[in-house]
Design an enzyme around this catalytic site. Structure first.
Site, PDB file in Angstrom:
ATOM      1  N   GLU A 229       0.843  -1.169   0.413  1.00  0.00           N
ATOM      2  CA  GLU A 229      -0.100  -0.149  -0.060  1.00  0.00           C
ATOM      3  C   GLU A 229       0.795   0.823   0.047  1.00  0.00           C
ATOM      4  O   GLU A 229       1.486   1.365   0.640  1.00  0.00           O
ATOM      5  CB  GLU A 229      -0.749  -0.270   1.584  1.00  0.00           C
ATOM      6  CG  GLU A 229      -1.553   1.181   1.040  1.00  0.00           C
ATOM      7  CD  GLU A 229      -2.947   1.258   2.440  1.00  0.00           C
ATOM      8  OE1 GLU A 229      -3.067   0.309   3.456  1.00  0.00           O
ATOM      9  OE2 GLU A 229      -3.787   2.745   3.017  1.00  0.00           O
TER      10      GLU A 229
ATOM     11  N   ARG B 247       5.133 -12.485   9.449  1.00  0.00           N
ATOM     12  CA  ARG B 247       6.142 -11.676   9.640  1.00  0.00           C
ATOM     13  C   ARG B 247       6.949 -11.460  10.449  1.00  0.00           C
ATOM     14  O   ARG B 247       7.294 -11.831  10.572  1.00  0.00           O
ATOM     15  CB  ARG B 247       5.548 -10.773   8.988  1.00  0.00           C
ATOM     16  CG  ARG B 247       4.909 -10.147  10.792  1.00  0.00           C
ATOM     17  CD  ARG B 247       3.509  -9.092  10.660  1.00  0.00           C
ATOM     18  NE  ARG B 247       3.731  -8.115  10.422  1.00  0.00           N
ATOM     19  CZ  ARG B 247       3.116  -7.644   9.760  1.00  0.00           C
ATOM     20  NH1 ARG B 247       1.825  -8.047   9.336  1.00  0.00           N
ATOM     21  NH2 ARG B 247       3.728  -6.294   9.393  1.00  0.00           N
TER      22      ARG B 247
ATOM     23  N   LYS C 126       4.139   1.454   9.289  1.00  0.00           N
ATOM     24  CA  LYS C 126       4.306   1.947   9.112  1.00  0.00           C
ATOM     25  C   LYS C 126       3.485   3.094   9.441  1.00  0.00           C
ATOM     26  O   LYS C 126       4.199   4.378   9.443  1.00  0.00           O
ATOM     27  CB  LYS C 126       3.145   2.000   7.320  1.00  0.00           C
ATOM     28  CG  LYS C 126       3.921   1.103   6.666  1.00  0.00           C
ATOM     29  CD  LYS C 126       3.866   1.166   5.341  1.00  0.00           C
ATOM     30  CE  LYS C 126       2.529  -0.240   4.726  1.00  0.00           C
ATOM     31  NZ  LYS C 126       2.313   0.007   3.160  1.00  0.00           N
TER      32      LYS C 126
END
Ligand code: ATP
Ligand code: MG
Length: 543
Positions: free
Chosen positions: A28, A252, A262
């Site tokens: 994104e 992850r 983020k």
């Protein structure tokens, strides 16, 4: 072979998808990429490469509020820098027309409806996993009414948040994502690519799988938190009767002493806790690059970490180890003195200068040699001298010999101090027979130290970094605290040092990666000027 390779090899054997492999990396564009993304990039591009397939870059740009072309550009740059080329570049926003048609299709088939409830009412209606939820009072609208309302949502007749489009699945499902998930929301916002064309935007679950499908992705690799979304991913592909990629989840990457959200990285930048996204203390790809990490070091790290099915935490020292391993093979050696004290060789001729031969990289004979000027007055590291040395200290002390790297064996005679008792000069004598090529050049002494000629050395700014956070898990906070309370106040120390004079700005920026002998690996920072070179410490030589 990891479990993803096992799945892919089985699929190839069964000639699923005509035995083709097509992956994608779907960021994104709402921030800069970090080391966790690098793991995902290496995996997606790596699988495509290993199985002669393709990997797309797809910007998952369905949330106009947080996204920006600045991020798009940085993401493209970082992937290229890591050494990967995508087969095709796509944007989820390019599929908005198709997604809209598919939404109408589901409405027409009675599989989606417009809900007028507020966000709170919808959440409340969903309930808890252990008991069935409550159906929306708008759930049984007719197809005609739903189509009309959805078209008017698109036409901009309704304000933000007043209505949503929901899939009509199962309000009693134990999987909360099945309880009539939201497909579209109203958002009067300008999108960085589609401008003001749309005021309704698809949710992740109604965009991601469909985008994969449109691109003919075969294996949609994502992180574990999407495991609970997989039934929905599958449901939409089946309901729409479109190509059905296989979603595969892996754990992850988590690193201790590191933040990877983020949102939090953005906060560090916005509130000036760091000097931008590429601050060398940041776990971003551009931060690691500016710190002096190489693409190979990051790729080796991703490879070494492997692919896990369960969440775990990797020690950040493994990343440092990978940097060291790669830089040892490639970095050009240089002598730099970071905490200088003056050494005077009393029996060396006053105006004599010798050009000493120095090896550029002992690991790489092709890297050649260079000349380093040597003279009567030298800078050496303050820590390489001790007035009162104990048995374990092998470096310079009064009446002891050490070798000056690439030059002579010297013997310390005495020191000079200022009024405060600080050593200002260390005096010594040298033995002319101990230079390389001379009869006593092989004479053994216990230590070799580095130096820089006072008359010739160049001043440089040296930035030393420590971990940005002082605790292993910065997100683990007491009440009233946030991750910001765990910032390490000493994560950046700026020093002035002396380096070899042959290092011009041009040369430093061309070579980039240096090993300052005995000190560590350093990277020529873009802040460097003709007047003053700036170096960032990448890692120390040893852990
Ligand atoms: P946010 O921090 O905003 O939640 P994100 O980490 O989900 O963002 P995306 O841009 O959606 O960021 O991620 C792109 C891809 O990178 C996704 O497939 C995601 O699963 C993967 N990814 C993100 N973080 C990690 C990580 N720490 N380890 C491995 N893969 C990751
Ligand atoms: Mg995400």
């Amino acid at each position: 072979m990891n479990f993803i390779e096992q799945i892919i090899e089985e699929d190839i054997q069964n000639r699923k998808n005509d035995a083709k492999v097509h992956t994608r990396f779907p960021p994104e564009p709402n921030g800069y990429l970090h080391i966790g993304h690098a793991k995902s990039i290496c995996l997606n591009f790596g699988m495509a490469k290993k199985y002669n397939g393709k990997c797309n870059l797809r910007f998952d740009d369905t949330n106009p509020v947080k996204e920006d072309t600045e991020y798009v550009d940085s993401i493209r740059e970082d992937i290229n820098w890591l050494g990967f080329q995508w087969a095709e570049e796509h944007y989820a926003s390019d599929y908005f027309d198709q997604l809209y048609l598919w939404a109408e299709q589901l409405i027409a088939e009675g599989l989606a409806y417009v809900d007028d409830q507020t966000q709170e009412e919808i959440s409340k209606g969903r309930g808890v996993p252990t008991a069935p939820g409550v159906e929306s009072p708008y759930r049984n609208r007719t197809v005609e009414e739903n189509l009309d309302l959805f078209r008017r949502m698109r036409a901009g007749e309704f304000p933000d948040g007043s209505r949503v489009l929901r899939a009509k699945i199962d309000m009693a499902s134990p999987n909360m994502h099945f309880r009539d998930p939201i497909m579209y929301r109203i958002l009067h916002a300008t999108h960085h690519r589609t401008g003001d064309k749309w005021c309704i935007y698809p949710m992740y679950d109604f965009a991601h799988g469909q985008s994969d499908s449109i691109e003919g992705i075969t294996h949609s690799i994502c992180t574990l938190e999407f495991e609970v979304h997989r039934p929905l991913y599958d449901w939409f592909c089946e309901a729409l009767r479109i190509h059905h990629p296989q979603q595969i989840e892996f754990a992850r990457l988590n690193l201790n002493y590191t933040i990877m959200s983020k949102r939090k990285l953005l906060q560090l930048v916005k509130e000036n806790y760091v000097n931008g996204w590429d601050d060398p203390r940041m776990p971003t790809i551009c931060g690691l690059r500016r710190r002096g990490y190489t693409p190979a070091a990051i790729r080796n790290f991703a490879e070494t970490v492997g692919v896990a099915k369960r969440d775990n935490i990797i020690d950040v020292s493994l990343l440092e180890f990978c940097a060291r391993e790669d830089l040892n093979k490639t970095a050009i050696r240089t002598m730099a003195v970071l905490d200088p004290v003056k050494l005077i060789i009393d029996n060396y001729p006053d105006d004599q200068v010798e050009e000493m031969d120095a090896v550029n990289n002992p690991e790489d004979p092709e890297a050649g040699t260079r000349k380093v000027p040597f003279s009567k007055e030298l800078w050496i590291e303050r820590a390489d001298f001790r007035e009162n040395a104990d048995k374990k200290f092998y470096r310079l002390t009064i009446d002891r010999e050490v070798r000056l790297k690439y030059a002579y064996i010297i013997k310390c005679t005495h020191v000079v101090k200022d009024d405060a008792g600080n050593i200002t000069e260390i005096h010594c004598t040298y033995d002319p027979m101990t230079k390389s090529g001379m009869p006593d050049s092989n004479r053994k002494v216990k230590a070799t130290i580095h130096w820089a000629s006072v008359k010739h050395a160049k001043k440089a700014e040296i930035r030393l970094f420590d971990r940005l956070f002082s605790v292993p898990d910065p997100d683990n906070c007491e009440e009233e605290q946030t991750f910001l309370d765990h910032l390490n106040p000493n994560s950046l120390i700026v020093q002035e040092g002396w380096i070899e004079p042959s290092l011009t700005l041009e040369k430093a920026m061309a070579i980039k990666h240096f090993q300052f002998e005995r000190l560590g690996y350093f990277y020529a920072d873009p802040d460097s000027t003709e007047e003053k070179l700036v170096f960032n410490k990448t890692v120390s030589l040893k852990q």
